[in-house]
Design a protein around this motif. Structure first.
Motif, PDB file in Angstrom:
ATOM      1  N   GLN A  12       0.839  -1.186   0.000  1.00  4.00           N
ATOM      2  CA  GLN A  12       0.000   0.000   0.000  1.00  4.00           C
ATOM      3  C   GLN A  12       0.877   1.241   0.000  1.00  4.00           C
ATOM      4  O   GLN A  12       1.584   1.467  -0.955  1.00  4.00           O
ATOM      5  N   GLN A  13       0.876   2.052   1.020  1.00  5.45           N
ATOM      6  CA  GLN A  13       1.670   3.288   1.051  1.00  5.45           C
ATOM      7  C   GLN A  13       2.981   3.113   1.809  1.00  5.45           C
ATOM      8  O   GLN A  13       3.660   4.091   2.101  1.00  5.45           O
ATOM      9  N   LYS A  14       3.364   1.884   2.155  1.00  3.30           N
ATOM     10  CA  LYS A  14       4.588   1.635   2.912  1.00  3.30           C
ATOM     11  C   LYS A  14       5.614   0.942   2.012  1.00  3.30           C
ATOM     12  O   LYS A  14       5.335  -0.084   1.415  1.00  3.30           O
ATOM     13  N   LEU A  15       6.792   1.534   1.966  1.00  2.00           N
ATOM     14  CA  LEU A  15       7.889   0.965   1.201  1.00  2.00           C
ATOM     15  C   LEU A  15       8.923   0.448   2.190  1.00  2.00           C
ATOM     16  O   LEU A  15       9.397   1.188   3.046  1.00  2.00           O
ATOM     17  N   THR A  16       9.255  -0.830   2.084  1.00  2.00           N
ATOM     18  CA  THR A  16      10.254  -1.434   2.959  1.00  2.00           C
ATOM     19  C   THR A  16      11.459  -1.844   2.112  1.00  2.00           C
ATOM     20  O   THR A  16      11.307  -2.538   1.117  1.00  2.00           O
ATOM     21  N   VAL A  17      12.616  -1.382   2.525  1.00  2.00           N
ATOM     22  CA  VAL A  17      13.870  -1.750   1.887  1.00  2.00           C
ATOM     23  C   VAL A  17      14.677  -2.507   2.929  1.00  2.00           C
ATOM     24  O   VAL A  17      14.816  -2.047   4.061  1.00  2.00           O
ATOM     25  N   PHE A  18      15.164  -3.686   2.562  1.00  2.00           N
ATOM     26  CA  PHE A  18      15.968  -4.439   3.521  1.00  2.00           C
ATOM     27  C   PHE A  18      17.055  -5.218   2.818  1.00  2.00           C
ATOM     28  O   PHE A  18      17.020  -5.429   1.612  1.00  2.00           O
ATOM     29  N   GLY A  19      18.035  -5.585   3.601  1.00  2.00           N
ATOM     30  CA  GLY A  19      19.130  -6.416   3.129  1.00  2.00           C
ATOM     31  C   GLY A  19      19.192  -7.656   3.991  1.00  2.00           C
ATOM     32  O   GLY A  19      18.866  -7.612   5.175  1.00  2.00           O
ATOM     33  N   GLU A  20      19.577  -8.752   3.384  1.00  2.00           N
ATOM     34  CA  GLU A  20      19.661 -10.002   4.127  1.00  2.00           C
ATOM     35  C   GLU A  20      20.947 -10.731   3.784  1.00  2.00           C
ATOM     36  O   GLU A  20      21.501 -10.552   2.711  1.00  2.00           O
ATOM     37  N   TYR A  21      21.399 -11.511   4.740  1.00  2.00           N
ATOM     38  CA  TYR A  21      22.611 -12.309   4.547  1.00  2.00           C
ATOM     39  C   TYR A  21      22.227 -13.773   4.475  1.00  2.00           C
ATOM     40  O   TYR A  21      21.509 -14.281   5.338  1.00  2.00           O
ATOM     41  N   ARG A  22      22.671 -14.442   3.429  1.00  2.00           N
ATOM     42  CA  ARG A  22      22.527 -15.897   3.297  1.00  2.00           C
ATOM     43  C   ARG A  22      23.908 -16.448   2.985  1.00  2.00           C
ATOM     44  O   ARG A  22      24.600 -15.925   2.106  1.00  2.00           O
ATOM     45  N   HIS A  23      24.298 -17.498   3.707  1.00  2.00           N
ATOM     46  CA  HIS A  23      25.606 -18.098   3.453  1.00  2.00           C
ATOM     47  C   HIS A  23      25.675 -18.646   2.029  1.00  2.00           C
ATOM     48  O   HIS A  23      26.646 -18.441   1.314  1.00  2.00           O
ATOM     49  N   GLU A  24      24.635 -19.331   1.613  1.00  2.00           N
ATOM     50  CA  GLU A  24      24.514 -19.843   0.252  1.00  2.00           C
ATOM     51  C   GLU A  24      23.224 -19.271  -0.338  1.00  2.00           C
ATOM     52  O   GLU A  24      22.253 -19.091   0.384  1.00  2.00           O
ATOM     53  N   PRO A  25      23.174 -18.994  -1.630  1.00  2.00           N
ATOM     54  CA  PRO A  25      21.971 -18.386  -2.218  1.00  2.00           C
ATOM     55  C   PRO A  25      20.688 -19.183  -1.989  1.00  2.00           C
ATOM     56  O   PRO A  25      19.614 -18.601  -1.894  1.00  2.00           O
ATOM     57  N   ASP A  26      20.791 -20.509  -1.870  1.00  2.00           N
ATOM     58  CA  ASP A  26      19.599 -21.341  -1.698  1.00  2.00           C
ATOM     59  C   ASP A  26      19.246 -21.599  -0.236  1.00  2.00           C
ATOM     60  O   ASP A  26      18.275 -22.297   0.043  1.00  2.00           O
ATOM     61  N   ASP A  27      20.004 -21.055   0.703  1.00  2.00           N
ATOM     62  CA  ASP A  27      19.736 -21.279   2.124  1.00  2.00           C
ATOM     63  C   ASP A  27      18.364 -20.733   2.509  1.00  2.00           C
ATOM     64  O   ASP A  27      17.966 -19.668   2.065  1.00  2.00           O
ATOM     65  N   GLN A  28      17.657 -21.496   3.345  1.00  2.00           N
ATOM     66  CA  GLN A  28      16.366 -21.042   3.858  1.00  2.00           C
ATOM     67  C   GLN A  28      16.542 -20.000   4.954  1.00  2.00           C
ATOM     68  O   GLN A  28      15.716 -19.116   5.116  1.00  2.00           O
ATOM     69  N   LEU A  29      17.617 -20.112   5.709  1.00  2.00           N
ATOM     70  CA  LEU A  29      17.875 -19.209   6.822  1.00  2.00           C
ATOM     71  C   LEU A  29      18.582 -17.956   6.322  1.00  2.00           C
ATOM     72  O   LEU A  29      19.580 -18.023   5.630  1.00  2.00           O
ATOM     73  N   ALA A  30      18.000 -16.798   6.674  1.00  6.75           N
ATOM     74  CA  ALA A  30      18.615 -15.518   6.302  1.00  6.75           C
ATOM     75  C   ALA A  30      18.662 -14.632   7.533  1.00  6.75           C
ATOM     76  O   ALA A  30      17.723 -14.602   8.323  1.00  6.75           O
TER      77      ALA A  30
END
Length: 127
Positions: free
Chosen positions: A60-78
């Motif tokens: 809606q009117q909220k824009l969220t920008v975030f960064g995440e770290y994953r050890h491997e691109p396919d990892d489920q845990l971030a």
């Protein structure tokens, strides 16, 4: 005499990197909002973070920008590196938002709505 084998160090290094990121991190985001004649540009600079770690979500009117770290691109845990949520004003054209990563900076560009589309005179009918 070696107390810790190189194999052990290589196997535990990703977990230590993840814990360091969660516990304070290595990335210090610099966020800036610039107003331009045709709209606004949200700039997020994080030199140590690769481009594919950024996410931009509009709700809606909220824009969220975030960064995440994953050890491997396919990892489920971030692990979250940073999160910034902005309430966007009504004079921005949310349908035309775009984002580009150049150099070490994410740019989210949001144009203003066309003022001629927003204001018009209404004809009065006579019965």
């Amino acid at each position: 005499m070696k107390f810790i084998s190189p194999k052990f160090i290589r196997s535990i290094a990703p977990q230590l990197d993840l814990l360091n990121t969660i516990g304070g991190g290595v990335a210090q985001p610099q966020l800036r909002v610039d107003q331009r004649p045709k709209g606004v540009v949200l700039r997020v600079a994080m030199p140590t973070v690769p481009a594919d770690s950024f996410r931009v979500v509009l709700n809606q009117q909220k824009l969220t920008v975030f960064g995440e770290y994953r050890h491997e691109p396919d990892d489920q845990l971030a692990a979250p590196l940073f999160v910034q949520t902005l309430d966007l004003p009504n004079n921005l054209d949310l349908a035309r938002i775009d984002a580009v990563h150049e150099g070490n900076e994410l740019q989210v560009r949001i144009p203003f709505l066309n003022p001629s589309d927003q204001q018009r005179e209404i004809d009065i009918r006579h019965n």
